[in-house]
Write an enzyme that holds these catalytic residues in place. Structure first.
Site, PDB file in Angstrom:
ATOM      1  CG  ASN A  64      31.935  48.789  44.369  1.00  0.00           C
ATOM      2  OD1 ASN A  64      32.060  47.741  43.739  1.00  0.00           O
ATOM      3  ND2 ASN A  64      32.665  49.076  45.425  1.00  0.00           N
ATOM      4  CB  CYS A  73      35.821  43.342  40.036  1.00  0.00           C
ATOM      5  SG  CYS A  73      34.297  42.356  39.975  1.00  0.00           S
ATOM      6  N   GLY A  74      37.441  40.198  40.426  1.00  0.00           N
ATOM      7  CA  GLY A  74      37.800  38.969  39.739  1.00  0.00           C
ATOM      8  C   GLY A  74      36.717  38.450  38.813  1.00  0.00           C
ATOM      9  CG  ASN A 157      39.800  43.769  45.877  1.00  0.00           C
ATOM     10  OD1 ASN A 157      40.569  42.826  45.998  1.00  0.00           O
ATOM     11  ND2 ASN A 157      38.567  43.604  45.440  1.00  0.00           N
ATOM     12  CD  GLU A 208      31.505  41.711  45.586  1.00  0.00           C
ATOM     13  OE1 GLU A 208      32.103  42.663  45.041  1.00  0.00           O
ATOM     14  OE2 GLU A 208      30.966  40.787  44.949  1.00  0.00           O
ATOM     15  CB  CYS A 217      33.097  38.102  45.813  1.00  0.00           C
ATOM     16  SG  CYS A 217      34.437  39.314  45.956  1.00  0.00           S
ATOM     17  N   GLY A 218      34.850  37.016  42.916  1.00  0.00           N
ATOM     18  CA  GLY A 218      36.063  36.347  42.455  1.00  0.00           C
ATOM     19  C   GLY A 218      37.276  36.661  43.307  1.00  0.00           C
ATOM     20  CB  SER A 219      38.934  39.812  44.335  1.00  0.00           C
ATOM     21  OG  SER A 219      37.842  40.536  44.875  1.00  0.00           O
TER      22      SER A 219
END
Length: 274
Positions: A64, A73-74, A157, A208, A217-219
Site C-alpha cells: 500500500n 489486490c484484484g 484480504n 481501501e 477496488c477489484g477485491s
C-alpha cells in the site's frame, strides 16, 4: 530502477520487475515513491518476483501507499498479468502466481481483458480476521454513534460491505476510516459501500485499507458480490459499476471459486534513481 505506471479502472500502480532487477523496498521508500507531489504517485506498488515453486510462473507482492504489505489486490492482479506479458517475462495467457496467502490464476483474454480466479470467498470470522462468535450473513456494528449493518468476508484480504440507498451520498469519507480501523477488525479492513440497482447490477465505492477511497477496488467488487449473493440480494453474474469503470464478477456460490473480469491499462514506462 525501471518501472511501469499502470492502472485498473483508475486504481493506479507502480509496477516493478524484480526478476531481472535487484530491488529492495523499505516502508520509508515506498511512502516517498507513493507521494504524488515528490514521487511517482500510486495507490499500490506491485512487485514481480521469481517463483518460489517450479509449478508457478511468478510471485506477486503488493504494498500500500503507506508502506504496509498486503496479500491481495484484484485490480493489481490484472495489471500484473498485462505487465509480465508486455515486458516479455512470459508469453502465456494463463499465468499462475503465488501471493502472501495462496495462489491465483490470471487469464488474459483475446481482447486483452484479464480474468482472475480469486478463489472461494471465506466468511469465517477467523479468516477475515473479524471478532465474532460465529459467522453471520449480516452483522450489527456500532460506529460513530450509529448502527451499521454489514457483511464481512475475506477475499484473501479483509472486507466489510455496507448496503446503502445511494453511493453518491453515502458517508464514505466519514464512515470509511472509522470502520477501517474498527476494533472488531484486528488487521483493519477494506470498506465497501454497495447500492443494489438490480440482481445483476450494483454500484460500489470502496474505502481501501491503507489507501483511502480509490476509483476502483477489484477485491472489493468481489467481496461486495459475494456478500450480496450470500444475503440473497444478487444473481450469480453481476456487473459492478465503480467510479473508475466496470468489472464483471461471477460466483456460483459456496464450494466454487469467484471470477473477476476487467481491463488493465499501461500508462508509461519510467526510470528512477534511488
Amino acid at each position: 530502477m525501471q518501472f511501469s505506471k499502470m492502472h485498473g479502472l483508475g486504481n493506479d500502480f507502480m509496477v516493478v520487475d524484480a526478476v531481472t532487477q535487484n530491488v529492495f523496498f523499505s516502508p520509508e521508500l515506498i511512502r516517498r515513491l507513493a507521494d504524488r507531489h515528490v514521487g511517482v504517485g500510486f495507490d499500490q506498488l506491485l512487485v514481480v518476483e521469481p517463483p518460489y515453486d517450479p509449478d508457478l510462473d511468478f510471485h506477486y507482492r503488493i504494498f500500500n501507499a503507506d508502506g504496509s504489505e498486503v496479500s491481495q489486490c484484484g485490480n493489481g492482479a490484472r495489471c500484473f498479468a498485462r505487465f509480465v506479458r508486455l515486458k516479455g517475462l512470459t508469453n502465456k495467457r494463463d499465468i499462475c502466481v503465488s501471493t502472501a496467502n495462496g495462489r491465483m490464476i490470471l487469464s488474459v483474454t483475446d481482447d486483452e481483458l484479464v480474468r482472475v480466479n480469486m478463489g472461494e470467498p471465506n466468511f469465517e470470522p477467523s479468516a477475515v480476521p473479524f471478532r465474532a462468535i460465529k459467522a453471520e450473513k449480516t452483522y450489527i456494528m456500532r460506529a460513530s454513534e450509529q448502527t451499521v449493518l454489514c457483511g464481512v468476508v475475506s477475499m484473501g484480504n479483509p472486507h466489510c460491505v455496507i448496503q446503502v440507498d445511494d453511493v453518491d451520498t453515502a458517508a464514505v469519507e466519514i464512515l470509511g476510516p472509522i470502520m477501517e480501523s474498527h476494533e472488531r477488525f484486528p488487521e483493519r479492513a477494506n470498506i465497501g459501500f454497495m447500492q443494489v440497482m438490480k440482481r445483476e447490477h450494483i454500484r460500489l465505492r470502496v474505502y481501501e485499507r491503507g489507501a483511502g477511497e480509490t476509483r476502483a477496488c477489484g477485491s472489493g467488487a468481489c467481496a461486495a458480490v459475494a456478500v450480496g449473493i450470500s444475503q440473497g440480494l444478487l444473481a450469480e453474474e453481476v456487473r459492478v459499476e465503480l467510479p473508475g469503470g466496470r468489472l464483471d464478477i461471477a460466483w456460483k456460490g459456496p464450494g466454487h471459486p469467484l471470477f473477476m473480469t476487467g481491463p488493465a491499462a499501461h500508462v508509461y514506462d519510467g526510470f528512477i534513481h534511488l
